[in-house]
Write a protein that holds these residues in place. Structure first.
Motif, PDB file in Angstrom:
ATOM      1  N   THR A 100     -14.802  -4.666  31.287  1.00 30.40           N
ATOM      2  CA  THR A 100     -16.057  -4.915  30.576  1.00 30.40           C
ATOM      3  C   THR A 100     -17.022  -3.754  30.790  1.00 30.40           C
ATOM      4  O   THR A 100     -17.659  -3.268  29.846  1.00 30.40           O
ATOM      5  CB  THR A 100     -16.691  -6.239  31.041  1.00 30.40           C
ATOM      6  N   ARG A 101     -17.119  -3.268  32.032  1.00 33.32           N
ATOM      7  CA  ARG A 101     -17.974  -2.106  32.327  1.00 33.32           C
ATOM      8  C   ARG A 101     -17.479  -0.861  31.597  1.00 33.32           C
ATOM      9  O   ARG A 101     -18.267  -0.053  31.098  1.00 33.32           O
ATOM     10  CB  ARG A 101     -18.046  -1.850  33.832  1.00 33.32           C
ATOM     11  N   GLU A 102     -16.162  -0.690  31.522  1.00 29.42           N
ATOM     12  CA  GLU A 102     -15.587   0.454  30.819  1.00 29.42           C
ATOM     13  C   GLU A 102     -15.951   0.432  29.335  1.00 29.42           C
ATOM     14  O   GLU A 102     -16.319   1.458  28.757  1.00 29.42           O
ATOM     15  CB  GLU A 102     -14.059   0.444  30.989  1.00 29.42           C
ATOM     16  N   ALA A 114     -21.012  -1.419  17.023  1.00 35.53           N
ATOM     17  CA  ALA A 114     -20.392  -2.725  17.261  1.00 35.53           C
ATOM     18  C   ALA A 114     -19.135  -2.547  18.101  1.00 35.53           C
ATOM     19  O   ALA A 114     -18.530  -1.473  18.116  1.00 35.53           O
ATOM     20  CB  ALA A 114     -20.037  -3.411  15.943  1.00 35.53           C
ATOM     21  N   VAL A 115     -18.765  -3.630  18.781  1.00 35.17           N
ATOM     22  CA  VAL A 115     -17.501  -3.681  19.516  1.00 35.17           C
ATOM     23  C   VAL A 115     -16.663  -4.759  18.843  1.00 35.17           C
ATOM     24  O   VAL A 115     -17.099  -5.909  18.723  1.00 35.17           O
ATOM     25  CB  VAL A 115     -17.711  -3.996  21.012  1.00 35.17           C
ATOM     26  N   VAL A 116     -15.478  -4.381  18.383  1.00 37.01           N
ATOM     27  CA  VAL A 116     -14.619  -5.284  17.628  1.00 37.01           C
ATOM     28  C   VAL A 116     -13.394  -5.629  18.467  1.00 37.01           C
ATOM     29  O   VAL A 116     -12.644  -4.743  18.868  1.00 37.01           O
ATOM     30  CB  VAL A 116     -14.186  -4.647  16.283  1.00 37.01           C
ATOM     31  N   PHE A 117     -13.205  -6.927  18.721  1.00 41.93           N
ATOM     32  CA  PHE A 117     -12.070  -7.416  19.493  1.00 41.93           C
ATOM     33  C   PHE A 117     -10.953  -7.835  18.555  1.00 41.93           C
ATOM     34  O   PHE A 117     -11.202  -8.483  17.541  1.00 41.93           O
ATOM     35  CB  PHE A 117     -12.485  -8.613  20.350  1.00 41.93           C
ATOM     36  N   LEU A 118      -9.716  -7.490  18.902  1.00 46.18           N
ATOM     37  CA  LEU A 118      -8.569  -7.962  18.144  1.00 46.18           C
ATOM     38  C   LEU A 118      -8.349  -9.449  18.392  1.00 46.18           C
ATOM     39  O   LEU A 118      -7.777 -10.136  17.558  1.00 46.18           O
ATOM     40  CB  LEU A 118      -7.300  -7.198  18.537  1.00 46.18           C
ATOM     41  N   ASN A 119      -8.808  -9.939  19.518  1.00 49.05           N
ATOM     42  CA  ASN A 119      -8.620 -11.329  19.919  1.00 49.05           C
ATOM     43  C   ASN A 119      -9.791 -12.184  19.462  1.00 49.05           C
ATOM     44  O   ASN A 119     -10.902 -11.697  19.305  1.00 49.05           O
ATOM     45  CB  ASN A 119      -8.503 -11.410  21.444  1.00 49.05           C
ATOM     46  N   ALA A 120      -9.517 -13.460  19.297  1.00 49.08           N
ATOM     47  CA  ALA A 120     -10.573 -14.405  18.956  1.00 49.08           C
ATOM     48  C   ALA A 120     -11.514 -14.560  20.150  1.00 49.08           C
ATOM     49  O   ALA A 120     -11.069 -14.618  21.295  1.00 49.08           O
ATOM     50  CB  ALA A 120      -9.965 -15.756  18.592  1.00 49.08           C
ATOM     51  N   LEU A 121     -12.787 -14.592  19.880  1.00 49.87           N
ATOM     52  CA  LEU A 121     -13.803 -14.798  20.905  1.00 49.87           C
ATOM     53  C   LEU A 121     -14.456 -16.158  20.688  1.00 49.87           C
ATOM     54  O   LEU A 121     -14.690 -16.556  19.544  1.00 49.87           O
ATOM     55  CB  LEU A 121     -14.891 -13.723  20.824  1.00 49.87           C
ATOM     56  N   THR A 122     -14.772 -16.831  21.777  1.00 48.06           N
ATOM     57  CA  THR A 122     -15.551 -18.056  21.651  1.00 48.06           C
ATOM     58  C   THR A 122     -16.993 -17.654  21.362  1.00 48.06           C
ATOM     59  O   THR A 122     -17.388 -16.500  21.566  1.00 48.06           O
ATOM     60  CB  THR A 122     -15.509 -18.900  22.940  1.00 48.06           C
ATOM     61  N   GLU A 123     -17.782 -18.597  20.915  1.00 47.26           N
ATOM     62  CA  GLU A 123     -19.197 -18.323  20.659  1.00 47.26           C
ATOM     63  C   GLU A 123     -19.884 -17.842  21.933  1.00 47.26           C
ATOM     64  O   GLU A 123     -20.688 -16.911  21.906  1.00 47.26           O
ATOM     65  CB  GLU A 123     -19.882 -19.584  20.117  1.00 47.26           C
ATOM     66  N   HIS A 124     -19.549 -18.468  23.052  1.00 48.39           N
ATOM     67  CA  HIS A 124     -20.143 -18.074  24.336  1.00 48.39           C
ATOM     68  C   HIS A 124     -19.759 -16.641  24.710  1.00 48.39           C
ATOM     69  O   HIS A 124     -20.600 -15.848  25.116  1.00 48.39           O
ATOM     70  CB  HIS A 124     -19.725 -19.056  25.435  1.00 48.39           C
ATOM     71  N   ARG A 127     -21.682 -14.161  22.570  1.00 48.98           N
ATOM     72  CA  ARG A 127     -23.075 -14.000  23.002  1.00 48.98           C
ATOM     73  C   ARG A 127     -23.180 -13.150  24.266  1.00 48.98           C
ATOM     74  O   ARG A 127     -23.989 -12.241  24.353  1.00 48.98           O
ATOM     75  CB  ARG A 127     -23.717 -15.369  23.256  1.00 48.98           C
ATOM     76  N   VAL A 128     -22.336 -13.455  25.261  1.00 44.41           N
ATOM     77  CA  VAL A 128     -22.374 -12.710  26.528  1.00 44.41           C
ATOM     78  C   VAL A 128     -22.027 -11.245  26.305  1.00 44.41           C
ATOM     79  O   VAL A 128     -22.695 -10.344  26.827  1.00 44.41           O
ATOM     80  CB  VAL A 128     -21.419 -13.354  27.566  1.00 44.41           C
ATOM     81  N   LEU A 129     -20.998 -10.984  25.525  1.00 46.29           N
ATOM     82  CA  LEU A 129     -20.574  -9.609  25.281  1.00 46.29           C
ATOM     83  C   LEU A 129     -21.595  -8.834  24.445  1.00 46.29           C
ATOM     84  O   LEU A 129     -21.844  -7.654  24.700  1.00 46.29           O
ATOM     85  CB  LEU A 129     -19.202  -9.584  24.607  1.00 46.29           C
ATOM     86  N   THR A 130     -22.198  -9.490  23.476  1.00 46.89           N
ATOM     87  CA  THR A 130     -23.239  -8.850  22.677  1.00 46.89           C
ATOM     88  C   THR A 130     -24.397  -8.431  23.569  1.00 46.89           C
ATOM     89  O   THR A 130     -24.916  -7.311  23.464  1.00 46.89           O
ATOM     90  CB  THR A 130     -23.721  -9.795  21.555  1.00 46.89           C
ATOM     91  N   GLY A 134     -25.098  -4.532  24.279  1.00 45.55           N
ATOM     92  CA  GLY A 134     -26.295  -4.102  23.559  1.00 45.55           C
ATOM     93  C   GLY A 134     -26.046  -3.861  22.083  1.00 45.55           C
ATOM     94  O   GLY A 134     -26.774  -3.129  21.425  1.00 45.55           O
ATOM     95  N   CYS A 135     -24.971  -4.474  21.563  1.00 41.76           N
ATOM     96  CA  CYS A 135     -24.641  -4.384  20.134  1.00 41.76           C
ATOM     97  C   CYS A 135     -23.760  -5.583  19.806  1.00 41.76           C
ATOM     98  O   CYS A 135     -23.266  -6.246  20.713  1.00 41.76           O
ATOM     99  CB  CYS A 135     -23.909  -3.074  19.833  1.00 41.76           C
ATOM    100  N   PRO A 136     -23.545  -5.873  18.523  1.00 46.10           N
ATOM    101  CA  PRO A 136     -22.698  -7.013  18.181  1.00 46.10           C
ATOM    102  C   PRO A 136     -21.273  -6.867  18.728  1.00 46.10           C
ATOM    103  O   PRO A 136     -20.660  -5.814  18.635  1.00 46.10           O
ATOM    104  CB  PRO A 136     -22.683  -7.012  16.648  1.00 46.10           C
ATOM    105  N   ALA A 137     -20.778  -7.949  19.312  1.00 43.26           N
ATOM    106  CA  ALA A 137     -19.375  -8.058  19.726  1.00 43.26           C
ATOM    107  C   ALA A 137     -18.769  -9.095  18.788  1.00 43.26           C
ATOM    108  O   ALA A 137     -19.238 -10.237  18.735  1.00 43.26           O
ATOM    109  CB  ALA A 137     -19.256  -8.500  21.161  1.00 43.26           C
TER     110      ALA A 137
END
Length: 141
Positions: A100-102, A114-124, A127-130, A134-137
């Motif tokens: 996460t720090r990397e 933006a940071v785009v994940f190949l994996n599905a993210l939960t709403e939580h 929010r935490v990753l965004t 400091g940008c949309p995850a």
């Protein structure tokens, strides 16, 4: 007469969390002209992770985004990780704290939008990753 009860061997919800909310995915986010970092979380059994990352980069480029970085988190490569391969490192972030720090450092260094994940993210997780980045995850899936 002594009867044996058969134990239910299904994984409990605590050990195998399922997203409560549907993941936020890319269709609602316009990435035209945006710089993005893509992140993939893969088990050691998934040998095609490089191809999947390339396909995601091609998809994002076709949508008008510019891929400025890639990060891969592998699970089950080390001893002890094999038992937990299907679980996220963290229910808050999906990734390990170091990864996460990397990603956060790469996002800041590259100025990605933006940071785009190949994996599905939960709403939580979203929010935490965004907040962390400091940008949309968002999730590609």
């Amino acid at each position: 007469m002594h009867q044996h009860r058969r134990r239910d061997r299904r994984p409990s919800a605590r050990r195998n969390p399922r997203p409560a909310d549907p993941p936020k995915s890319l269709p609602g986010l316009d990435l035209t002209g945006a710089d993005v970092v893509i992140v993939g979380y893969f088990s050691a059994k998934q040998k095609d992770f490089a191809l999947r990352m390339d396909a995601a980069a091609a998809d994002l480029t076709a949508r008008g985004a510019r891929v400025v970085g890639r990060v891969v988190q592998r699970r089950g490569v080390s001893d002890g990780g094999v038992r937990r391969m299907t679980l996220p490192y963290s229910s808050r972030t999906l990734l390990s704290s170091g990864k996460t720090r990397e990603v956060a450092a790469l996002r800041e260094e590259s100025g990605a939008d933006a940071v785009v994940f190949l994996n599905a993210l939960t709403e939580h997780q979203r929010r935490v990753l965004t907040e962390t980045f400091g940008c949309p995850a968002v999730s590609l899936s």
